[in-house]
Design a protein around this motif. Structure first.
Motif, PDB file in Angstrom:
ATOM      1  N   HIS A  83       0.831  -1.204   0.000  1.00 22.77           N
ATOM      2  CA  HIS A  83       0.000   0.000   0.000  1.00 22.77           C
ATOM      3  C   HIS A  83       0.869   1.259   0.000  1.00 22.77           C
ATOM      4  O   HIS A  83       1.941   1.291   0.612  1.00 22.77           O
ATOM      5  CB  HIS A  83      -0.909   0.026   1.236  1.00 22.77           C
ATOM      6  N   GLU A  84       0.398   2.276  -0.678  1.00 23.06           N
ATOM      7  CA  GLU A  84       1.055   3.581  -0.667  1.00 23.06           C
ATOM      8  C   GLU A  84       0.273   4.486   0.284  1.00 23.06           C
ATOM      9  O   GLU A  84      -0.644   5.181  -0.111  1.00 23.06           O
ATOM     10  CB  GLU A  84       1.098   4.172  -2.075  1.00 23.06           C
ATOM     11  N   GLY A  85       0.642   4.444   1.539  1.00 22.34           N
ATOM     12  CA  GLY A  85      -0.085   5.195   2.550  1.00 22.34           C
ATOM     13  C   GLY A  85      -0.649   4.240   3.588  1.00 22.34           C
ATOM     14  O   GLY A  85      -0.478   3.015   3.516  1.00 22.34           O
ATOM     15  N   PRO A  86      -1.347   4.766   4.606  1.00 24.70           N
ATOM     16  CA  PRO A  86      -1.827   3.951   5.719  1.00 24.70           C
ATOM     17  C   PRO A  86      -2.765   2.828   5.285  1.00 24.70           C
ATOM     18  O   PRO A  86      -3.542   2.970   4.335  1.00 24.70           O
ATOM     19  CB  PRO A  86      -2.567   4.963   6.598  1.00 24.70           C
ATOM     20  N   VAL A  87      -2.685   1.703   6.017  1.00 22.26           N
ATOM     21  CA  VAL A  87      -3.666   0.629   5.893  1.00 22.26           C
ATOM     22  C   VAL A  87      -4.875   1.038   6.728  1.00 22.26           C
ATOM     23  O   VAL A  87      -4.740   1.389   7.904  1.00 22.26           O
ATOM     24  CB  VAL A  87      -3.096  -0.710   6.391  1.00 22.26           C
ATOM     25  N   THR A  88      -6.059   1.008   6.136  1.00 20.64           N
ATOM     26  CA  THR A  88      -7.250   1.538   6.810  1.00 20.64           C
ATOM     27  C   THR A  88      -8.334   0.491   7.052  1.00 20.64           C
ATOM     28  O   THR A  88      -9.330   0.782   7.712  1.00 20.64           O
ATOM     29  CB  THR A  88      -7.846   2.684   5.978  1.00 20.64           C
ATOM     30  N   ALA A  89      -8.170  -0.715   6.526  1.00 17.62           N
ATOM     31  CA  ALA A  89      -9.148  -1.787   6.752  1.00 17.62           C
ATOM     32  C   ALA A  89      -8.437  -3.122   6.623  1.00 17.62           C
ATOM     33  O   ALA A  89      -7.517  -3.266   5.801  1.00 17.62           O
ATOM     34  CB  ALA A  89     -10.299  -1.689   5.751  1.00 17.62           C
ATOM     35  N   LEU A  90      -8.848  -4.105   7.426  1.00 18.72           N
ATOM     36  CA  LEU A  90      -8.205  -5.420   7.386  1.00 18.72           C
ATOM     37  C   LEU A  90      -9.160  -6.487   7.890  1.00 18.72           C
ATOM     38  O   LEU A  90      -9.816  -6.311   8.922  1.00 18.72           O
ATOM     39  CB  LEU A  90      -6.940  -5.406   8.249  1.00 18.72           C
ATOM     40  N   VAL A  91      -9.254  -7.601   7.164  1.00 21.48           N
ATOM     41  CA  VAL A  91      -9.981  -8.787   7.619  1.00 21.48           C
ATOM     42  C   VAL A  91      -9.183 -10.012   7.203  1.00 21.48           C
ATOM     43  O   VAL A  91      -8.353  -9.951   6.292  1.00 21.48           O
ATOM     44  CB  VAL A  91     -11.417  -8.880   7.032  1.00 21.48           C
ATOM     45  N   THR A  92      -9.426 -11.119   7.902  1.00 23.40           N
ATOM     46  CA  THR A  92      -8.822 -12.385   7.514  1.00 23.40           C
ATOM     47  C   THR A  92      -9.924 -13.358   7.129  1.00 23.40           C
ATOM     48  O   THR A  92     -11.069 -13.238   7.577  1.00 23.40           O
ATOM     49  CB  THR A  92      -7.982 -12.971   8.663  1.00 23.40           C
ATOM     50  N   ALA A  93      -9.583 -14.333   6.298  1.00 23.11           N
ATOM     51  CA  ALA A  93     -10.564 -15.298   5.817  1.00 23.11           C
ATOM     52  C   ALA A  93      -9.825 -16.529   5.301  1.00 23.11           C
ATOM     53  O   ALA A  93      -8.588 -16.570   5.279  1.00 23.11           O
ATOM     54  CB  ALA A  93     -11.423 -14.680   4.709  1.00 23.11           C
ATOM     55  N   SER A  94     -10.583 -17.529   4.902  1.00 25.48           N
ATOM     56  CA  SER A  94     -10.029 -18.719   4.273  1.00 25.48           C
ATOM     57  C   SER A  94     -10.569 -18.805   2.862  1.00 25.48           C
ATOM     58  O   SER A  94     -11.787 -18.746   2.654  1.00 25.48           O
ATOM     59  CB  SER A  94     -10.411 -19.974   5.066  1.00 25.48           C
ATOM     60  N   MET A  95      -9.665 -18.891   1.892  1.00 27.90           N
ATOM     61  CA  MET A  95     -10.053 -19.006   0.490  1.00 27.90           C
ATOM     62  C   MET A  95      -9.300 -20.167  -0.132  1.00 27.90           C
ATOM     63  O   MET A  95      -8.065 -20.240  -0.035  1.00 27.90           O
ATOM     64  CB  MET A  95      -9.759 -17.711  -0.266  1.00 27.90           C
ATOM     65  N   ASP A  96     -10.050 -21.079  -0.731  1.00 29.29           N
ATOM     66  CA  ASP A  96      -9.457 -22.287  -1.326  1.00 29.29           C
ATOM     67  C   ASP A  96      -8.639 -23.045  -0.281  1.00 29.29           C
ATOM     68  O   ASP A  96      -7.589 -23.631  -0.589  1.00 29.29           O
ATOM     69  CB  ASP A  96      -8.577 -21.934  -2.534  1.00 29.29           C
ATOM     70  N   GLY A  97      -9.113 -23.008   0.974  1.00 25.90           N
ATOM     71  CA  GLY A  97      -8.442 -23.731   2.037  1.00 25.90           C
ATOM     72  C   GLY A  97      -7.190 -23.081   2.575  1.00 25.90           C
ATOM     73  O   GLY A  97      -6.485 -23.675   3.399  1.00 25.90           O
ATOM     74  N   ARG A  98      -6.874 -21.865   2.136  1.00 24.59           N
ATOM     75  CA  ARG A  98      -5.659 -21.188   2.585  1.00 24.59           C
ATOM     76  C   ARG A  98      -6.032 -19.925   3.372  1.00 24.59           C
ATOM     77  O   ARG A  98      -6.991 -19.216   3.018  1.00 24.59           O
ATOM     78  CB  ARG A  98      -4.772 -20.829   1.396  1.00 24.59           C
ATOM     79  N   PRO A  99      -5.270 -19.635   4.441  1.00 29.35           N
ATOM     80  CA  PRO A  99      -5.552 -18.415   5.212  1.00 29.35           C
ATOM     81  C   PRO A  99      -5.079 -17.178   4.448  1.00 29.35           C
ATOM     82  O   PRO A  99      -3.937 -17.126   3.974  1.00 29.35           O
ATOM     83  CB  PRO A  99      -4.738 -18.620   6.491  1.00 29.35           C
ATOM     84  N   VAL A 100      -5.939 -16.193   4.343  1.00 29.70           N
ATOM     85  CA  VAL A 100      -5.591 -14.981   3.622  1.00 29.70           C
ATOM     86  C   VAL A 100      -5.957 -13.772   4.469  1.00 29.70           C
ATOM     87  O   VAL A 100      -6.778 -13.848   5.389  1.00 29.70           O
ATOM     88  CB  VAL A 100      -6.312 -14.885   2.254  1.00 29.70           C
ATOM     89  N   ALA A 101      -5.337 -12.662   4.146  1.00 30.62           N
ATOM     90  CA  ALA A 101      -5.685 -11.362   4.729  1.00 30.62           C
ATOM     91  C   ALA A 101      -6.078 -10.438   3.598  1.00 30.62           C
ATOM     92  O   ALA A 101      -5.455 -10.449   2.523  1.00 30.62           O
ATOM     93  CB  ALA A 101      -4.514 -10.783   5.508  1.00 30.62           C
ATOM     94  N   LEU A 102      -7.115  -9.669   3.823  1.00 27.62           N
ATOM     95  CA  LEU A 102      -7.554  -8.647   2.870  1.00 27.62           C
ATOM     96  C   LEU A 102      -7.305  -7.292   3.507  1.00 27.62           C
ATOM     97  O   LEU A 102      -7.746  -7.047   4.624  1.00 27.62           O
ATOM     98  CB  LEU A 102      -9.040  -8.798   2.544  1.00 27.62           C
ATOM     99  N   SER A 103      -6.596  -6.431   2.802  1.00 24.90           N
ATOM    100  CA  SER A 103      -6.300  -5.104   3.347  1.00 24.90           C
ATOM    101  C   SER A 103      -6.793  -4.026   2.401  1.00 24.90           C
ATOM    102  O   SER A 103      -6.754  -4.174   1.179  1.00 24.90           O
ATOM    103  CB  SER A 103      -4.791  -4.943   3.586  1.00 24.90           C
ATOM    104  N   GLY A 104      -7.258  -2.929   2.984  1.00 23.91           N
ATOM    105  CA  GLY A 104      -7.665  -1.757   2.223  1.00 23.91           C
ATOM    106  C   GLY A 104      -6.858  -0.567   2.692  1.00 23.91           C
ATOM    107  O   GLY A 104      -6.445  -0.506   3.859  1.00 23.91           O
TER     108      GLY A 104
END
Length: 521
Positions: A83-104
């Motif tokens: 990211h270019e600048g602050p991270v302002t949102a974050l969630v974690t989830a499982s997709m295709d059996g793998r742990p992922v993080a989604l950041s905004g």
């Protein structure tokens, strides 16, 4: 804060300045604390399980993602950057059996991270016009989808594999979003969105892309305010974003009642900016609208306005008035990256457009430096620029400090020096010495989102800086020290603009209302 299980014990994970703390909920005592080399925002904290290990992930104000092992309290891997600048949102989830993080981020992008091997499965998801503030996941039409929301008032669905946007954005009724929660009801994917605005909470069917329940009728927010003295009375004049009616119009500053100030019945809709001044002792108002036009209005309802004055391409974001060379002029700033001057007496363009900003110009004011008038402008490029209105040339180099758009500019005197105050997307208010172009003191911090309004004025016999922002707070600052004066005033909706009506009273446009606040010691 987040809850999870560590070594079969329920724990609470909390982010604090320079520290991540883990508390045992059964024994009600800390398990351990992790000292951080940077500050992380508790709103960008999430927990997950990676290969059977409980982990915590958090985003910082430099655009990086941190991941810690909650059993040992040590970093799990290197920083995840993008990211270019602050991270302002974050969630974690499982997709295709793998742990992922989604950041905004404040950069308007959404990014997907594989927490098991620190990979970025693809490029950034680009579409939001402004900060991404909320994220979730859902199953739509039998496949996984990323759901994102932002300050642009849209909800967007994404295919995590291709990175493509699924369908058209959902346009909320409330404007800036602050939260999204997804659920499945009777097999239908639904999303609740929360926002500052009249509709507040809305419910969406993600399969049909339609609201499940109609949103309440929306009252357009007041976007522009100015004060003037007409026939000896102090009035406030303001407008909302509606293209059908002016909405707010002219009000008595003392009572808030509608008054016959300027030629209100003739005002068109779509006005984005207003400023007031005088010509030969008569009050005038200058407006800028979404069509790129500037108009000059008097108080006589039988006298047509000067304008529309054409010149800008795209909307006019800001207008201001001041004196240059003995003439009363208006300055306008627009989407086309230019600042233009207009003669208030005859409406003619004054000089050449001032060019230099590399994007839309969103703020403008007139002040003084070196004994002469200067034009101060701020824009989407994050710079504050000073101009010589006599020559249309830059007065000095661009003043740089903000990260992201400059939303508002004010000018005034502090300690015998002419200064400019600027407010930006980065949540800061900054002061600049107009004499030498240097930053004055440290940035004023406290807002938790973009600062969209700023004014210099007097209260309690001293000069103060007033600021308002997307977080719905009005804050006062001591310009000499950069420190806050008292606690912030919390209003129900984001603050779009401010205007002083007297030495100890300021009016803030919050949502569809304008609220007068008395400043007391």
């Amino acid at each position: 804060m987040q809850t999870t299980v560590v070594n079969r014990r329920p724990v609470l994970v909390m982010a604090a300045p320079g520290m991540l703390r883990v508390w045992d909920l059964r024994r009600r005592r800390p398990v351990h604390g992790m000292r951080l080399a940077c500050d992380v925002d508790g709103r960008t904290l999430a927990v997950a399980s990676v290969r059977g290990r409980p982990v915590a992930a958090a985003g910082d104000d430099q655009g990086a993602l941190h991941v810690w092992d909650l059993r040992s309290g040590t970093p799990l891997r290197k920083l995840l950057t993008g990211h270019e600048g602050p991270v302002t949102a974050l969630v974690t989830a499982s997709m295709d059996g793998r742990p992922v993080a989604l950041s905004g981020g404040q950069d308007g992008t959404v990014r997907l991270w594989d927490l098991a091997d620190a990979r970025k499965p693809g490029g950034p998801l680009i579409g939001h016009k402004g900060t991404v503030t909320a994220l979730a996941t859902a199953r739509v039409d039998g496949r996984a989808a990323i759901v994102s929301g932002g300050w642009d008032g849209t909800v967007r669905l994404w295919d995590p594999r291709s990175g493509r946007q699924l369908g058209t954005p959902l346009m909320t009724a409330s404007g800036s979003l602050w939260g999204i929660t997804t659920v499945s009801a009777a097999g239908q994917p639904l999303a609740f969105t929360g926002a500052h605005g009249p509709a507040g909470l809305e419910l969406w069917d993600l399969a049909t892309r339609e609201p499940r329940h109609p949103a309440p009728a929306r009252r357009d927010p007041v976007l522009s305010l100015a004060t003037a003295r007409v026939n000896g009375d102090a009035i406030v004049v303001g407008f909302n974003r509606s293209r059908r009616s002016p909405g707010f119009g002219s009000r008595d500053a003392a009572t808030g009642e509608p008054v016959q100030g300027f030629a209100v019945d003739q005002w068109p809709g779509g006005i984005r900016a207003v400023a007031t001044g005088t010509v030969e002792g008569r009050a005038v108002a200058v407006t800028g609208d979404a069509e790129g036009s500037v108009s000059i209005w008097g108080t006589d309802p039988d006298k047509p306005p000067l304008g529309p004055l054409a010149g800008h391409v795209g909307r006019v974001w800001a207008v201001a008035v001041g004196e240059v060379g003995g003439r009363e002029l208006a300055a306008s700033a627009g989407d086309d990256g230019t600042v233009r001057l207009w003669d208030l007496q005859d409406g003619r363009a004054w000089g050449q457009p001032m060019t230099g900003h590399t994007g839309p110009v969103t703020a403008v004011q007139l002040g003084h430096a070196d004994g002469r008038t200067v034009v101060a402008s701020g824009g989407e490029d994050g710079t504050l620029r000073l101009w010589n209105p006599e020559t249309s040339e830059a007065h000095r180099r661009p003043l740089m400090g903000h990260v992201g758009r400059v939303w508002a500019v004010a000018v005034g005197e502090v300690g015998g020096r002419e200064v400019a105050a600027s407010a930006g997307d980065d949540g800061t208010v900054r002061l600049w010495d107009l004499q030498d172009g240097r930053a004055w003191g440290q940035p004023m911090t406290g807002h938790t989102g973009p600062v969209t309004a700023v004014q210099l004025g007097h209260a309690g016999g001293r000069t103060v800086v007033a600021s308002g922002g997307e977080d719905g707070t009005l804050r006062l600052w001591n310009p000499e020290t950069g420190q806050a004066i008292g606690p912030p005033a919390a209003l129900p909706w984001p603050i779009d603009t401010l205007a002083w009506t007297s030495a100890d009273q300021i009016v803030a446009a919050s949502g569809s209302e304008a609220v007068a606040l008395a400043i007391t010691d």
